[in-house]
Design a protein around this motif. Sequence first.
Motif, PDB file in Angstrom:
ATOM      1  N   LYS A  87      -4.441   1.383  -0.003  1.00 57.19           N
ATOM      2  CA  LYS A  87      -3.856   1.114  -1.326  1.00 57.19           C
ATOM      3  C   LYS A  87      -3.509   2.410  -2.029  1.00 57.19           C
ATOM      4  O   LYS A  87      -2.463   2.609  -2.565  1.00 57.19           O
ATOM      5  N   THR A  88      -4.474   3.301  -2.018  1.00 60.96           N
ATOM      6  CA  THR A  88      -4.231   4.646  -2.509  1.00 60.96           C
ATOM      7  C   THR A  88      -5.224   5.544  -1.833  1.00 60.96           C
ATOM      8  O   THR A  88      -6.316   5.119  -1.526  1.00 60.96           O
ATOM      9  N   SER A  89      -4.846   6.731  -1.557  1.00 56.68           N
ATOM     10  CA  SER A  89      -5.749   7.606  -0.837  1.00 56.68           C
ATOM     11  C   SER A  89      -6.362   8.643  -1.760  1.00 56.68           C
ATOM     12  O   SER A  89      -6.844   9.658  -1.321  1.00 56.68           O
ATOM     13  N   TYR A 127      -6.952  13.464   1.295  1.00 60.29           N
ATOM     14  CA  TYR A 127      -6.209  12.209   1.462  1.00 60.29           C
ATOM     15  C   TYR A 127      -6.201  11.677   2.897  1.00 60.29           C
ATOM     16  O   TYR A 127      -5.476  10.734   3.190  1.00 60.29           O
ATOM     17  N   ASN A 139     -10.784   5.094  -0.551  1.00 61.98           N
ATOM     18  CA  ASN A 139     -10.166   3.809  -0.268  1.00 61.98           C
ATOM     19  C   ASN A 139     -10.102   3.500   1.210  1.00 61.98           C
ATOM     20  O   ASN A 139      -9.731   4.324   2.024  1.00 61.98           O
ATOM     21  N   HIS A 145       0.837  -1.189   0.000  1.00 67.72           N
ATOM     22  CA  HIS A 145       0.000   0.000   0.000  1.00 67.72           C
ATOM     23  C   HIS A 145       0.879   1.248   0.000  1.00 67.72           C
ATOM     24  O   HIS A 145       1.883   1.322   0.695  1.00 67.72           O
ATOM     25  N   SER A 146       0.442   2.233  -0.789  1.00 75.06           N
ATOM     26  CA  SER A 146       1.255   3.437  -0.888  1.00 75.06           C
ATOM     27  C   SER A 146       1.107   4.333   0.349  1.00 75.06           C
ATOM     28  O   SER A 146       2.074   4.928   0.803  1.00 75.06           O
ATOM     29  N   TYR A 147      -0.111   4.427   0.883  1.00 75.00           N
ATOM     30  CA  TYR A 147      -0.346   5.313   2.018  1.00 75.00           C
ATOM     31  C   TYR A 147      -0.272   4.556   3.335  1.00 75.00           C
ATOM     32  O   TYR A 147      -0.785   3.443   3.468  1.00 75.00           O
TER      33      TYR A 147
END
Lengths: 114, 110
Positions: free
Chosen positions: A95-97, B96, A101, A29-31
């Motif tokens: 996974k991506t924000s 985000y 997600n 996961h990126s975030y």
Amino acid sequence: DAGITQSPRYKITETGRQVTLMCHQTWSHSYMFWYRQDLGHGLRLIYYSAAADITDKGEVPDGYVVSRSKTENFPLTLESATRSQTSVYFCASSKTSAEYNEQFFGPGTRLTVL
Amino acid sequence: GENVEQHPSTLSVQEGDSAVIKCTYSDSASNYFPWYKQELGKRPQLIIDIRSNVGEKKDQRIAVTLNKTAKHFSLHITETQPEDSAVYFCAAFNDYKLSFGAGTTVTVRA
């Protein structure tokens, strides 16, 4: 859920000591995120990271330091622990924000500062 | 930043009755609203979520409604069971990040 782990699960330390809480995820996961949970405050964001070598402050960053040299790891360091940092700390990943997600939480670390 | 308020802080219901938890948010740019359930000593887990282009979503005994104009959303649990006893958190997604409400402790009385 087994894809995100935290260590240690329990930690007792003394005021002024440095403490590092570890977070590891196997999903790439990126975030990644660090929260603290205190009664009456819900989950408050300390720091987050969008990718390796990219970190940013959340709502309550004072007294904490993070790093992310590898995608899968996101350690949280209390440079000089204080009693007010006694809390349950949760790491989470996504996974991506970019949009909508889900964040997956680790099992938590209960930290007591004496 | 986003500010999420959640009410009530505690809720006690008779088994079989319904439970309703309400949240408000401050930033109209928030576009995703998940609900998490946390059992004692466990991690928060997603139980249902809703996107800003949807007004209502249902999954078996739980449902969530969203009023974008008023900036509030609610969780409804019908036919409550003992296993529904937990702390529930609402959250709003913006820039985000998730901003969480303070949580509602739900106790289902047998």
